[in-house]
Enzyme design. Structure first.
Site, PDB file in Angstrom:
ATOM      1  N   SER A  51       3.697  -2.002  10.269  1.00  0.00           N
ATOM      2  CA  SER A  51       4.900  -1.921  10.370  1.00  0.00           C
ATOM      3  C   SER A  51       5.695  -3.625  10.091  1.00  0.00           C
ATOM      4  O   SER A  51       6.585  -3.850  10.659  1.00  0.00           O
ATOM      5  CB  SER A  51       5.236  -2.071  11.959  1.00  0.00           C
ATOM      6  OG  SER A  51       5.132  -0.501  12.351  1.00  0.00           O
ATOM      7  N   GLU A  53      -5.325  -4.713  10.762  1.00  0.00           N
ATOM      8  CA  GLU A  53      -4.141  -3.492  10.818  1.00  0.00           C
ATOM      9  C   GLU A  53      -4.391  -2.940  12.196  1.00  0.00           C
ATOM     10  O   GLU A  53      -5.446  -2.086  12.207  1.00  0.00           O
ATOM     11  CB  GLU A  53      -4.445  -2.748   9.710  1.00  0.00           C
ATOM     12  CG  GLU A  53      -4.145  -3.431   8.444  1.00  0.00           C
ATOM     13  CD  GLU A  53      -3.269  -2.346   7.503  1.00  0.00           C
ATOM     14  OE1 GLU A  53      -2.392  -2.634   6.914  1.00  0.00           O
ATOM     15  OE2 GLU A  53      -4.158  -1.514   7.188  1.00  0.00           O
ATOM     16  N   LYS A  84      -0.005   4.466  -0.345  1.00  0.00           N
ATOM     17  CA  LYS A  84      -0.500   5.567   0.236  1.00  0.00           C
ATOM     18  C   LYS A  84      -0.340   6.725  -0.890  1.00  0.00           C
ATOM     19  O   LYS A  84      -0.347   6.278  -1.939  1.00  0.00           O
ATOM     20  CB  LYS A  84       0.172   5.877   1.549  1.00  0.00           C
ATOM     21  CG  LYS A  84      -0.135   4.363   2.359  1.00  0.00           C
ATOM     22  CD  LYS A  84       0.072   4.778   3.904  1.00  0.00           C
ATOM     23  CE  LYS A  84       0.028   3.292   4.662  1.00  0.00           C
ATOM     24  NZ  LYS A  84      -0.006   3.588   6.231  1.00  0.00           N
ATOM     25  N   GLU A  91      -6.763   4.777   7.506  1.00  0.00           N
ATOM     26  CA  GLU A  91      -6.430   6.302   7.287  1.00  0.00           C
ATOM     27  C   GLU A  91      -7.618   7.048   6.586  1.00  0.00           C
ATOM     28  O   GLU A  91      -8.003   7.919   6.803  1.00  0.00           O
ATOM     29  CB  GLU A  91      -5.383   6.441   6.396  1.00  0.00           C
ATOM     30  CG  GLU A  91      -3.960   6.293   7.217  1.00  0.00           C
ATOM     31  CD  GLU A  91      -2.550   5.847   6.191  1.00  0.00           C
ATOM     32  OE1 GLU A  91      -2.604   5.605   5.393  1.00  0.00           O
ATOM     33  OE2 GLU A  91      -1.786   5.299   7.227  1.00  0.00           O
ATOM     34  N   ASN A 130       0.697  -1.059   0.025  1.00  0.00           N
ATOM     35  CA  ASN A 130      -0.053   0.005   0.259  1.00  0.00           C
ATOM     36  C   ASN A 130       0.939   1.243   0.081  1.00  0.00           C
ATOM     37  O   ASN A 130       1.497   1.622   0.929  1.00  0.00           O
ATOM     38  CB  ASN A 130      -1.020  -0.100   1.041  1.00  0.00           C
ATOM     39  CG  ASN A 130      -1.791   1.106   1.381  1.00  0.00           C
ATOM     40  OD1 ASN A 130      -1.913   2.216   0.378  1.00  0.00           O
ATOM     41  ND2 ASN A 130      -2.293   1.445   2.576  1.00  0.00           N
ATOM     42  N   HIS A 170      -9.348   1.298   4.702  1.00  0.00           N
ATOM     43  CA  HIS A 170      -8.034   1.421   5.172  1.00  0.00           C
ATOM     44  C   HIS A 170      -8.293   2.611   6.719  1.00  0.00           C
ATOM     45  O   HIS A 170      -9.149   3.517   6.517  1.00  0.00           O
ATOM     46  CB  HIS A 170      -6.999   2.153   4.394  1.00  0.00           C
ATOM     47  CG  HIS A 170      -5.553   2.118   5.066  1.00  0.00           C
ATOM     48  ND1 HIS A 170      -5.100   2.936   5.727  1.00  0.00           N
ATOM     49  CD2 HIS A 170      -4.633   1.099   5.089  1.00  0.00           C
ATOM     50  CE1 HIS A 170      -4.002   2.767   6.257  1.00  0.00           C
ATOM     51  NE2 HIS A 170      -3.702   1.616   5.770  1.00  0.00           N
ATOM     52  N   GLY A 220       2.605   2.299  10.774  1.00  0.00           N
ATOM     53  CA  GLY A 220       3.687   3.354  10.685  1.00  0.00           C
ATOM     54  C   GLY A 220       4.308   3.739  12.264  1.00  0.00           C
ATOM     55  O   GLY A 220       5.003   4.715  11.791  1.00  0.00           O
TER      56      GLY A 220
HETATM   57  P1  PGA Z   1       2.979   0.592   7.648  1.00  0.00           P
HETATM   58  O1  PGA Z   1       1.444   0.525   7.079  1.00  0.00           O
HETATM   59  O2  PGA Z   1       3.404  -0.980   7.281  1.00  0.00           O
HETATM   60  O3  PGA Z   1       3.638   1.453   7.133  1.00  0.00           O
HETATM   61  O4  PGA Z   1       2.905   0.247   8.964  1.00  0.00           O
HETATM   62  C1  PGA Z   1       0.447  -0.394   6.933  1.00  0.00           C
HETATM   63  C2  PGA Z   1      -0.735  -0.030   6.267  1.00  0.00           C
HETATM   64  O5  PGA Z   1      -1.033   1.096   6.417  1.00  0.00           O
HETATM   65  O6  PGA Z   1      -1.384  -0.678   5.342  1.00  0.00           O
END
Ligand code: PGA
Length: 252
Positions: free
Chosen positions: A214, A169, A13, A99, A11, A97, A175
């Site tokens: 992560s 998640e 983003k 976000e 992903n 997601h 992140g």
């Molecule tokens: P990350 O993000 O691997 O940077 O923690 C995962 C995600 O948001 O799908």
């Protein structure tokens, strides 16, 4: 026993222009060309979808969008429909997601429409669910997951359930570099599978449940070995071709 092919999805983003995406894909393709028994997808921003579909044609890498609207068309400024993704030969779409939920008002009610709309258009949905740190500490993880999974899948016929990949998640792991402990990831993935089994046991055995938050080359293997974790949704580490290829390679 059902064999579920693991899915590693990157992903991106809001990262990578078309030029940056081209550099990435030229570096990635040779690194994943011999990977076996694993599905690989990248999820670029809308602007890079067409270029990435072209550049991955004939390869093992699939291209997914990061969002779509539930309606076929209409006065929804800034949105994109399933038909628009179909026209580009996009193969799937990330939905819900955290976000999108946190910053853009994505609701379970909209997701209940987006998931079937994606399936009807032949797009493979990845439905994202997960608890905040406060919810985990309050012992509310299962309640939150139950709510998100049941709402997101509410309008599907039982026979459609296995076509949806669910990404667990935990928001506190996205992140942050704070990856879930393997026991936490396994427990949540098994819980999600049990929720699907509540609708249809056979479909639950076939449905893929991913872990996200992560995931890095260093921790991928122990997460991907978990019995109910069938892949990963990778954010930060998917922006680097070498790291992303290493995570694909961690699928044993
Ligand atoms: P990350 O993000 O691997 O940077 O923690 C995962 C995600 O948001 O799908």
């Amino acid at each position: 026993m059902t064999v579920r092919t693991p899915l590693i999805a990157g992903n991106w983003k809001m990262h990578k222009t078309v030029a940056e995406a081209e550099d990435f894909i030229q570096a990635l393709l040779p690194r994943v060309s011999t990977a076996d028994g694993v599905d690989v997808a990248i999820c670029p921003p809308f602007t890079a979808l067409a270029a990435m579909v072209d550049s991955t044609r004939g390869s093992r890498v699939q291209v997914f969008a990061q969002n779509m609207h539930q309606s076929a068309s209409g006065a929804f400024t800034g949105e994109v429909s399933s038909a628009m993704l179909n026209e580009l030969d996009v193969q799937g779409v990330v939905l819900g997601h955290s976000e999108r939920r946190e910053y853009f008002g994505e609701t379970d009610r909209a997701l209940a429409l987006k998931v079937p709309a994606a399936l009807e258009a032949g797009l493979a949905p990845i439905l994202c669910v997960g608890e905040t740190e406060a919810e985990r500490e309050a012992g509310d993880t299962e309640r939150k997951l139950r709510h998100q999974v049941q709402e997101g899948l509410a309008k599907l016929a039982p026979g459609q359930l296995a076509a949806v990949a669910i990404a667990y998640e935990p928001i506190w792991a996205i992140g942050t570099g704070k990856v879930a402990q393997p026991e936490q990831a396994q427990e949540a993935a098994a819980f999600i599978r049990a929720l699907i089994a509540g609708r249809d046991g056979e479909q639950a055995q076939q449905a893929r449940i991913l872990y996200g938050g992560s995931v890095k080359p260093e921790n991928a293997r122990e997460l991907l070995e978990l019995p109910d974790v069938d892949g990963a949704l990778v954010g930060g580490a998917s922006l680097d071709a070498q790291d992303f290829a290493a995570i694909v390679g961690a699928v044993s």
